[in-house]
Design an enzyme around this catalytic site. Structure first.
Site, mmCIF file in Angstrom:
data_model
loop_
_atom_site.group_PDB
_atom_site.id
_atom_site.type_symbol
_atom_site.label_atom_id
_atom_site.label_comp_id
_atom_site.label_asym_id
_atom_site.label_seq_id
_atom_site.Cartn_x
_atom_site.Cartn_y
_atom_site.Cartn_z
ATOM 1 N N TYR A 1 70.719 17.957 44.217
ATOM 2 C CA TYR A 1 71.664 18.996 44.653
ATOM 3 C C TYR A 1 70.937 19.945 45.586
ATOM 4 O O TYR A 1 69.826 20.390 45.281
ATOM 5 C CB TYR A 1 72.173 19.758 43.421
ATOM 6 C CG TYR A 1 73.098 20.905 43.749
ATOM 7 C CD1 TYR A 1 74.275 20.696 44.454
ATOM 8 C CD2 TYR A 1 72.805 22.206 43.338
ATOM 9 C CE1 TYR A 1 75.136 21.751 44.752
ATOM 10 C CE2 TYR A 1 73.659 23.256 43.617
ATOM 11 C CZ TYR A 1 74.816 23.027 44.332
ATOM 12 O OH TYR A 1 75.661 24.071 44.619
ATOM 13 N N ASP B 1 63.109 20.972 49.389
ATOM 14 C CA ASP B 1 63.987 21.935 48.736
ATOM 15 C C ASP B 1 63.252 22.420 47.488
ATOM 16 O O ASP B 1 63.247 21.757 46.457
ATOM 17 C CB ASP B 1 65.329 21.271 48.369
ATOM 18 C CG ASP B 1 66.258 22.239 47.657
ATOM 19 O OD1 ASP B 1 65.793 23.312 47.244
ATOM 20 O OD2 ASP B 1 67.447 21.901 47.495
ATOM 21 N N LYS C 1 66.275 31.443 44.209
ATOM 22 C CA LYS C 1 66.095 31.677 42.764
ATOM 23 C C LYS C 1 64.894 32.573 42.434
ATOM 24 O O LYS C 1 64.965 33.777 42.566
ATOM 25 C CB LYS C 1 66.007 30.342 42.035
ATOM 26 C CG LYS C 1 67.310 29.522 42.179
ATOM 27 C CD LYS C 1 67.407 28.449 41.140
ATOM 28 C CE LYS C 1 68.513 27.468 41.430
ATOM 29 N NZ LYS C 1 69.729 27.633 40.677
HETATM 30 C C1 LIG Z 1 67.427 22.252 44.238
HETATM 31 C C2 LIG Z 1 68.526 23.224 44.583
HETATM 32 N N1 LIG Z 1 68.785 23.494 45.860
HETATM 33 C C3 LIG Z 1 69.742 24.363 46.219
HETATM 34 C C4 LIG Z 1 70.507 24.992 45.266
HETATM 35 C C5 LIG Z 1 71.582 25.952 45.683
HETATM 36 O O1 LIG Z 1 71.168 27.252 45.392
HETATM 37 P P1 LIG Z 1 72.258 28.411 45.254
HETATM 38 O O2 LIG Z 1 73.029 28.142 44.004
HETATM 39 O O3 LIG Z 1 71.419 29.671 45.196
HETATM 40 O O4 LIG Z 1 73.105 28.373 46.457
HETATM 41 C C6 LIG Z 1 70.262 24.745 43.907
HETATM 42 C C7 LIG Z 1 71.053 25.413 42.865
HETATM 43 O O5 LIG Z 1 70.933 25.181 41.702
HETATM 44 C C8 LIG Z 1 69.249 23.820 43.546
HETATM 45 O O6 LIG Z 1 68.998 23.518 42.277
#
Ligand SMILES: Cc1ncc(COP(=O)(O)O)c(C=O)c1O
Length: 456
Positions: free
Chosen positions: A164, A266, A294
Site C-alpha cells: 500500500y 516507500d 507517520k
Molecule cells: C507504506 C505506506 N505508504 C503510504 C501510506 C499512506 O500514508 P497516509 O495514510 O499518511 O496517507 C501508508 C499508510 O498506512 C503506508 O503504510
C-alpha cells in the site's frame, strides 16, 4: 498440538464468538457514539480504516504508551495510530514544541526557520541530499511517482503486489487483491483497490511479487525504455513484516538504473522505526527517493520526500512545481523537529531493540511450547506474528492464511488490555519510546492464553 499442525477453524469460530461476547458489554459507549456520529459523518468514522470488526472503538485520550477509549477501558497501545506514534502519546517535548508554536502562529504558507534543521537530520538518517515536505504518506508517494515520471519523460511505474502506498490514483493498485482477480504470478493483474480509479491509471502500472528480482527484470525487459521507476516498501509492512532477501533491494536499484529508471523506497512505515536511518540503514541500500510520513511528525499530519540532486533539479529550476498550502506547516515542523532531534535519538533505537527482543523471545517460546503454526518477524519498533510455518516471502504467501486467526488474536489482546492495529492483512505492532519489557511481557502473556486456547 504437534509442531506445525493445522489450526481447527471450528475452534477458532467458537472462540471468536466467546471473545466478541466478552468485548461487547465493555464497549457500549463506542457502539452508541457510532450511532450519533453516523447522523452527519459517512459511516460514522473519519476514515474507512478506522472501522473494523466487530465495531469502531472511539478513543478519549492517550499518555505515553497508554490509551483510554470512551468507555474508559485502558490499553497498552501497540497500534500507535497505524505506527505513527513511536514518540508515544502526549510526549512532554512534543507538547511543549506544539504549544510554543501555537502561540507564535500555526500556519503562514510561507517557509519558516525549521527547514534546515529537519532537512539536515533527514539527510543524515536517509543519506539523500535534498528534501521537500508534505502532509501524508499519500502525498509523499504521489510526489515520488511524479518526480520519477518528470525526470524520465516516461509514464510507466512498477509496484509490488500487496503493498500500500496511499490512496491516490497513481498507485492504489493490487494492495490486497482478491485471489480471483490477481492473475497469474508471472504476470499479476493491476487490480484497482477502490471503485472510481480510471482504467487509464491502471494501464500505467505493472505489478510484481516482492523478493523476486527475476520477475522485476522480466517486466523491465518487456517494457524497456517505458518505465519511469519502481516504488517498493523495503520491508513489506501490511502482510505482517516481510523482510527483503539479501541482495534484493540492491538488485532492484541496479536493475532500475540499467534501464534508465529510478528506485523509490516507500519508508512511510519503516522510516525512523526500523532504525535511526530506517530501511536505508537496516538494509544498507540508498535508493533515488525516500518517502516518509507517520513517525517523523511526532503525531502531527506529515510527509517528506528525499531525493538526489538530479531528481530535484526540475523543482530547483522551477521547471515544475511541487506544491501544497500546508507543506512545511509550522505546527507539524515544530513537532517534527522535537521528534527527530530530541526523542527519536540513537538511544531510542537501543530501547526499541531491547523490547523487540523481549517480544520475539517471548512469542517464539509460546509458539514452540504450544506448536502453534506461526513465527515472529520484525525489526526495531515493528514486528508481527505470521500464522504460517514456512517463511512468507511475498503477498501470495499470505493470501491463504485464514484471517479469522489474526482476528481472534486481536480480540484476545483487546479483551486483555492491549490495543493492536486492526487485524486485517496481519497488521504489525509498533513500539514507542515508552514501551518496556513489562509491556512486552503483557503482550506475550495474552498471546500465550490465545495460543493455548487455539491449540487445546
Ligand atoms: C507504506 C505506506 N505508504 C503510504 C501510506 C499512506 O500514508 P497516509 O495514510 O499518511 O496517507 C501508508 C499508510 O498506512 C503506508 O503504510
Amino acid at each position: 498440538m504437534a509442531p506445525g499442525a493445522q489450526i481447527d477453524l471450528d475452534v477458532i469460530d467458537s472462540l471468536i464468538r466467546r471473545e466478541e461476547a466478552t468485548l461487547e458489554p465493555t464497549r457500549r459507549a463506542s457502539i452508541e457514539y457510532r450511532a450519533t456520529a453516523d447522523r452527519f459523518v459517512a459511516g460514522g468514522v473519519a476514515s474507512s480504516w478506522q472501522d473494523s470488526p466487530p465495531h469502531a472503538i472511539f478513543i478519549d485520550r492517550g499518555k505515553g504508551n497508554r490509551i483510554w477509549d470512551i468507555d474508559q477501558n485502558e490499553y497498552i497501545d501497540f497500534h500507535l495510530g497505524y505506527g505513527a506514534m513511536v514518540v508515544g502519546h502526549a510526549h512532554p517535548k512534543i507538547v511543549e514544541a506544539i504549544q510554543r508554536q501555537a502561540e507564535l502562529g500555526t500556519h503562514f504558507a510561507q517557509p519558516t526557520k525549521h527547514l534546515d534543521v529537519i532537512g539536515e537530520n533527514l539527510a543524515e538518517r536517509f543519506r539523500l541530499p535534498l528534501w521537500r515536505f508534505a502532509n501524508s504518506g499519500t502525498e509523499a508517494t504521489l510526489e515520488a511517482g511524479r518526480l520519477m515520471r518528470a525526470n524520465t519523460g516516461r509514464d510507466m511505474l512498477v509496484k509490488i503486489e500487496g503493498s500500500y502506498h496511499g490512496h491516490h490514483d497513481s498507485l492504489m493498485f493490487s494492495v490486497a487483491p482478491d485471489p480471483a482477480e490477481m492473475g497469474p504470478r508471472e504476470h499479476p493483474a493491476t487490480v484497482a483497490q477502490a471503485e472510481g480509479i480510471p482504467q487509464a491509471f491502471a494501464d500505467l502500472v505493472r505489478v510484481v511479487p516482492f523478493n523476486d528480482l527475476e520477475a522485476a527484470r522480466a517486466v523491465f525487459d518487456e517494457l524497456d525504455g517505458q518505465i519511469a521507476g519502481m516504488i517498493v516498501e523495503p520491508a513489506m509492512m501490511n502482510c505482517g513484516v516481510i523482510l527483503p532477501e539479501p541482495g534484493y533491494l540492491q538488485g532492484l536499484k541496479d536493475l532500475c538504473h540499467a534501464h534508465g529508471a529510478y528506485l523509490a523506497f516507500d519508508e512511510v512505515k519503516t522510516g525512523a522505526t526500523l532504525a535511526y536511518g530506517g530501511a536505508v540503514e537496516s538494509f544498507g541500500v540508498v535508493p533515488d527517493i525516500v518517502c516518509l510520513a507517520k513517525a517523523i511528525g511526532g503525531g502531527t499530519p506529515c510527509g517528506a520526500i528525499g531525493a538526489t540532486r538530479e531528481l530535484y533539479q526540475p523543482i530547483v529550476d522551477g521547471t515544475y512545481d511541487m506544491a501544497g498550502t500546508f507543506n512545511g506547516n509550522p505546527l507539524t515542523m515544530a513537532a517534527s523537529q522535537a521528534a527527530l532531534l530530541e526523542v527519536l535519538v540513537p538511544e531510542a533505537y537501543e530501547q526499541f531493540d531491547r523490547v523487540d527482543k523481549a517480544m520475539k523471545d517471548g512469542l517464539t517460546a509460546v509458539i514452540e511450547e504450544t506448536g502453534l503454526p506461526a513465527y515472529v518477524s520484525g525489526v526495531g519498533a515493528k514486528g508481527s506474528v505470521i500464522y504460517s510455518t514456512t517463511p512468507v516471502r511475498e503477498y501470495r504467501d499470505v493470501v491463504g492464511i485464514d484471517e479469522r486467526i489474526s482476528y481472534l488474536a486481536w480480540l484476545f489482546q483487546q479483551n486483555r488490555g492491549v490495543f493492536k492495529s486492526p487485524w486485517t492483512k496481519q497488521e504489525t505492532w509498533t513500539l514507542s519510546v515508552w514501551h518496556t519489557e513489562d509491556d512486552a511481557a503483557r503482550y506475550v502473556a495474552n498471546f500465550e492464553e490465545f495460543a493455548k486456547a487455539v491449540t487445546a
